[in-house]
Design an enzyme around this catalytic site. Structure first.
Site, PDB file in Angstrom:
ATOM      1  N   SER A  28       0.820  -1.206   0.000  1.00  0.00           N
ATOM      2  CA  SER A  28       0.000   0.000   0.000  1.00  0.00           C
ATOM      3  C   SER A  28       0.863   1.269   0.000  1.00  0.00           C
ATOM      4  CB  SER A  28      -0.917  -0.029   1.227  1.00  0.00           C
ATOM      5  OG  SER A  28      -1.638   1.169   1.344  1.00  0.00           O
ATOM      6  N   GLN A  29       1.715   1.422   0.996  1.00  0.00           N
ATOM      7  CA  GLN A  29       2.574   2.613   1.051  1.00  0.00           C
ATOM      8  C   GLN A  29       3.756   2.490   0.101  1.00  0.00           C
ATOM      9  OE1 GLN A  29       2.256   5.588   2.781  1.00  0.00           O
ATOM     10  NE2 GLN A  29       0.239   4.905   3.397  1.00  0.00           N
ATOM     11  N   THR A  85       4.117  -5.824  11.558  1.00  0.00           N
ATOM     12  CA  THR A  85       4.348  -7.098  12.239  1.00  0.00           C
ATOM     13  C   THR A  85       5.500  -7.877  11.608  1.00  0.00           C
ATOM     14  OG1 THR A  85       2.575  -7.965  10.862  1.00  0.00           O
ATOM     15  CG2 THR A  85       2.020  -7.393  13.129  1.00  0.00           C
ATOM     16  N   HIS A 109       5.563   4.595  10.338  1.00  0.00           N
ATOM     17  CA  HIS A 109       4.762   4.431  11.556  1.00  0.00           C
ATOM     18  C   HIS A 109       5.743   4.024  12.655  1.00  0.00           C
ATOM     19  CE1 HIS A 109       1.669   3.423  14.368  1.00  0.00           C
ATOM     20  NE2 HIS A 109       1.689   2.120  14.173  1.00  0.00           N
ATOM     21  N   ASP A 192      -1.786   7.401  16.677  1.00  0.00           N
ATOM     22  CA  ASP A 192      -2.225   6.631  15.513  1.00  0.00           C
ATOM     23  C   ASP A 192      -3.026   5.409  15.970  1.00  0.00           C
ATOM     24  OD1 ASP A 192      -1.789   6.307  12.469  1.00  0.00           O
ATOM     25  OD2 ASP A 192      -1.331   4.324  13.263  1.00  0.00           O
ATOM     26  N   GLU A 196      -7.191   4.956  15.374  1.00  0.00           N
ATOM     27  CA  GLU A 196      -7.800   3.857  14.627  1.00  0.00           C
ATOM     28  C   GLU A 196      -8.668   2.978  15.531  1.00  0.00           C
ATOM     29  OE1 GLU A 196      -4.211   2.537  12.884  1.00  0.00           O
ATOM     30  OE2 GLU A 196      -3.724   1.048  14.400  1.00  0.00           O
ATOM     31  N   GLU A 228     -29.212   3.837   5.862  1.00  0.00           N
ATOM     32  CA  GLU A 228     -29.250   4.821   6.941  1.00  0.00           C
ATOM     33  C   GLU A 228     -27.965   4.849   7.762  1.00  0.00           C
ATOM     34  OE1 GLU A 228     -30.872   7.918   8.232  1.00  0.00           O
ATOM     35  OE2 GLU A 228     -32.099   6.713   6.879  1.00  0.00           O
ATOM     36  N   GLU A 232     -25.013   6.358   4.118  1.00  0.00           N
ATOM     37  CA  GLU A 232     -25.089   7.812   4.308  1.00  0.00           C
ATOM     38  C   GLU A 232     -23.943   8.383   5.118  1.00  0.00           C
ATOM     39  OE1 GLU A 232     -29.608   8.720   5.077  1.00  0.00           O
ATOM     40  OE2 GLU A 232     -28.452  10.563   5.258  1.00  0.00           O
ATOM     41  N   SER A 253     -30.650  19.077   8.250  1.00  0.00           N
ATOM     42  CA  SER A 253     -31.833  19.812   8.699  1.00  0.00           C
ATOM     43  C   SER A 253     -31.679  20.215  10.164  1.00  0.00           C
ATOM     44  CB  SER A 253     -33.071  18.927   8.549  1.00  0.00           C
ATOM     45  OG  SER A 253     -33.000  17.862   9.489  1.00  0.00           O
TER      46      SER A 253
END
Ligand code: NAD
Ligand code: MG
Length: 350
Positions: A28-29, A85, A109, A192, A196, A228, A232, A253
């Site tokens: 990912s990184q 890990t 990290h 961090d 999370e 719901e 959303e 609202s």
């Protein structure tokens, strides 16, 4: 206390001129760091295990790939981007033996340094550049001309060039376009993990699930409950992202806003605050880290059991069916055994 923000003008790219950066890992990184740095003009080499499936991907992207030990030897800056890990094993076997004076060792990290699992030799500089976003965004936002904000830390500046190199790295990654702020390994790791657990993953997932279950148990239609309580949520979070709670409350609202004030604190009350403090305490005193390390050293049975228990929750089944009818969402289905692959696939969720 206001943090100092650092932007492009505060980071001099020449601190990395003539230097080679080894990116260890291409998940990912890793893919985002390697590609962003290379496109920013930094000399990049990717370090991977001989049999790694990521090799082909990195090579296809035009990157130079080496075994981890060779990459560390070839580099002035070493960024460790294997899973937290796995870092200790990779560090002990293939990184530590090749470290030398003048090198800058970087993390995204602080876990392994903060909890004493990795203890770099005194001759190297030690720093951190931790993007505050998943890797696919670090990449795609950079490609679009922007950047993901990041934290940086300089734990040790033995050479005196550690700090400018950390900032230059953050700039090449695109992060100083958005702003980076200075922290310590201790602060980054603890906040961090807390973020999370309390909100981003743990708190939100538990809140969504419990609200869904409450509606379904009371006899309401599961599809409606899904829209719901889960669907959303993104629309609401997007408002917060752009303008904070104020803009969210401005946009909904008055009825929703009043319910927010009177019912929110009824649910998330001082008993939750106490348990949040307990969760933070376990992070600060190492209880959580010890538990997670032990879990990894004993086959991850609890982790796999918890993962399996939630995977087929009714909200996931209902959600998968509804999302399949909304291809414009770019829906992703994660199956058993595939969770890791999907989550780390470069570009996943784009
Ligand atoms: P990842 O799981 O996506 O990928 C790690 C890569 O490391 C794999 O693709 C593979 O190339 C390699 N790898 C995996 N196991 C290995 C092993 N045993 N030995 C050698 N190489 C191995 O990891 P990631 O999510 O990119 O995390 C990397 C670092 O970035 C971690 O320190 C993490 O905390 C940090 N970080 C991640 C994110 C995020 O959104 N994923 C955000 C900020 C910081
Ligand atoms: Mg995080």
């Amino acid at each position: 206390m206001t943090a100092t923000m650092y932007y492009d003008n505060d980071a001099d790219p020449s601190a990395l001129a003539g230097q080679t950066v080894a990116i260890i890992g291409y998940g990912s990184q890793g893919h985002a760091h390697a590609l962003n740095l290379a496109e920013s003009g930094v000399d990049v080499v990717v370090g991977l295990a001989p049999g790694s499936k990521s090799r082909a991907l990195a090579e296809e992207a035009g990157l130079r790939v080496m075994d981890v030990g060779d990459a560390v030897q070839a580099a002035d800056v070493v960024m460790i981007l294997v899973p937290d890990t796995a870092q200790k094993a990779v560090y002990d076997a293939d990184i530590a033996p090749h470290l030398r004076a003048g090198q800058l060792l970087l993390f995204a990290h602080g876990f392994n340094l903060r909890y004493g699992r990795i203890d770099p030799p005194a001759v190297v500089d030690v720093g951190m550049v931790a993007p505050k976003g998943p890797g696919h965004l670090v990449r795609s936002v950079y490609q679009a001309g922007g950047g993901v904000p990041a934290l940086f830390a300089v734990d040790r500046d033995e050479s005196g060039t550690g700090r400018p190199r950390v900032l230059a790295y953050a700039r090449a990654l695109g992060c100083t376009r958005a702003g980076v702020l200075e922290t310590t390994f201790k602060e980054e790791t603890e906040t961090d993990l807390f973020g999370e657990q309390a909100v981003l993953c743990g708190g939100t997932a538990a809140l969504v699930k419990m609200a869904f279950e409450t509606l379904v148990e009371a006899g309401y239609q599961p599809e409606l409950a899904y829209f719901e309580t889960m669907h959303e949520l993104k629309l609401i979070v997007d408002l917060m992202y752009r303008g904070g709670l104020n803009f969210m409350r401005f946009s909904v609202s008055d009825t929703a806003e009043y319910g927010d004030y009177v019912s929110g604190p009824r649910l998330i009350d001082d008993s939750v605050r106490e348990r949040m403090r307990a969760v933070l305490g376990d992070i600060q005193d190492g209880t959580f880290a010890d538990r997670w390390v032990a879990e990894n050293e004993t086959g991850r049975h609890e982790f796999e059991r918890l993962r399996a228990a939630d995977r087929d929750h009714q909200i996931e089944q209902v959600g998968a069916r509804l999302r399949a009818q909304m291809p414009f969402l770019d829906p992703v289905e994660v199956h058993a055994g595939q969770a890791q692959a999907a989550a780390t696939r470069p570009g996943a969720g784009r």
